[in-house]
Design a protein around this motif. Structure first.
Motif, short mmCIF file in Angstrom:
data_model
loop_
_atom_site.label_atom_id
_atom_site.label_comp_id
_atom_site.label_asym_id
_atom_site.label_seq_id
_atom_site.Cartn_x
_atom_site.Cartn_y
_atom_site.Cartn_z
N GLY A 88 -95.81 20.73 -60.40
CA GLY A 88 -96.88 21.69 -60.20
C GLY A 88 -97.97 21.70 -61.26
O GLY A 88 -98.72 22.67 -61.35
N THR A 89 -98.14 20.65 -62.03
CA THR A 89 -99.18 20.65 -63.06
C THR A 89 -100.38 19.81 -62.66
O THR A 89 -101.44 19.94 -63.27
CB THR A 89 -98.64 20.10 -64.39
N GLY A 90 -100.23 18.96 -61.66
CA GLY A 90 -101.32 18.08 -61.26
C GLY A 90 -101.50 16.89 -62.19
O GLY A 90 -102.42 16.10 -62.03
N LEU A 91 -100.62 16.76 -63.18
CA LEU A 91 -100.70 15.63 -64.10
C LEU A 91 -100.15 14.37 -63.43
O LEU A 91 -99.30 14.45 -62.54
CB LEU A 91 -99.91 15.93 -65.37
N PRO A 92 -100.62 13.20 -63.85
CA PRO A 92 -100.11 11.96 -63.28
C PRO A 92 -98.60 11.83 -63.46
O PRO A 92 -98.05 12.26 -64.48
CB PRO A 92 -100.84 10.86 -64.06
#
Length: 125
Positions: free
Chosen positions: A103-107
Motif C-alpha cells: 500500500g505505499t505505491g513504491l516499486p
C-alpha cells in the motif's frame, strides 16, 4: 608424584588446577583462563579475562557488553549502548526472507526500515 599432586579434591599439574567444585568442573590455566562445564547450556564455557565463549545448546562469544549469540532461533548481535556494529565485506540477505509491506505505491523490492527497526520490502502496490 613429580609435578602432579592431589589436594583437597583438586588435581594440580604444575600450575594448572582441575577442580570439580567450580562450575560443575573446571580446568584453570596458569594465566588465569578457565575451561568449565556449563550445565545450563549443556556444554562448556571458556573464560579469559572479560572474554567468554560458550558452546552447547547456544553458542556465544562475549567481550564485556558486546556479544554474538547463535541459537536455534537465529543470530543476535549486541553492541554496547551507542556503539556501532561494523560488518566488513559483502552482506547478503535473500530477498525472499525479508517480509513485505503493501500500500505505499513504491516499486516492488524497495527496502525500508520500519518504525520498529525491521527490514521490509515493498510489494509494489
Amino acid at each position: 608424584m613429580g609435578n602432579v599432586r592431589i589436594q583437597e579434591g583438586k588435581i594440580f599439574v604444575n600450575d594448572m588446577v582441575l577442580d570439580p567444585s567450580i562450575g560443575g568442573g573446571a580446568l584453570t590455566f596458569p594465566n588465569g583462563s578457565r575451561l568449565e562445564a556449563d550445565a545450563a547450556n549443556t556444554g562448556a564455557r571458556l573464560i579469559a579475562g572479560t572474554a567468554v565463549a560458550n558452546v552447547g545448546d547456544v553458542a556465544s562469544l562475549r567481550k564485556g557488553s558486546t556479544s554474538v549469540i547463535i541459537s536455534a532461533l537465529g543470530v543476535t548481535i549486541n553492541a554496547p549502548s551507542g556503539e556501532e556494529i561494523l560488518l566488513q565485506g559483502a552482506v547478503r540477505i535473500p530477498l525472499a526472507s525479508v517480509p513485505t509491506y503493501t500500500g505505499t505505491g513504491l516499486p516492488a523490492g524497495t527496502l525500508r526500515l520500519s518504525t520498529s527497526g525491521r527490514l521490509e520490502r515493498a510489494d509494489g502496490t
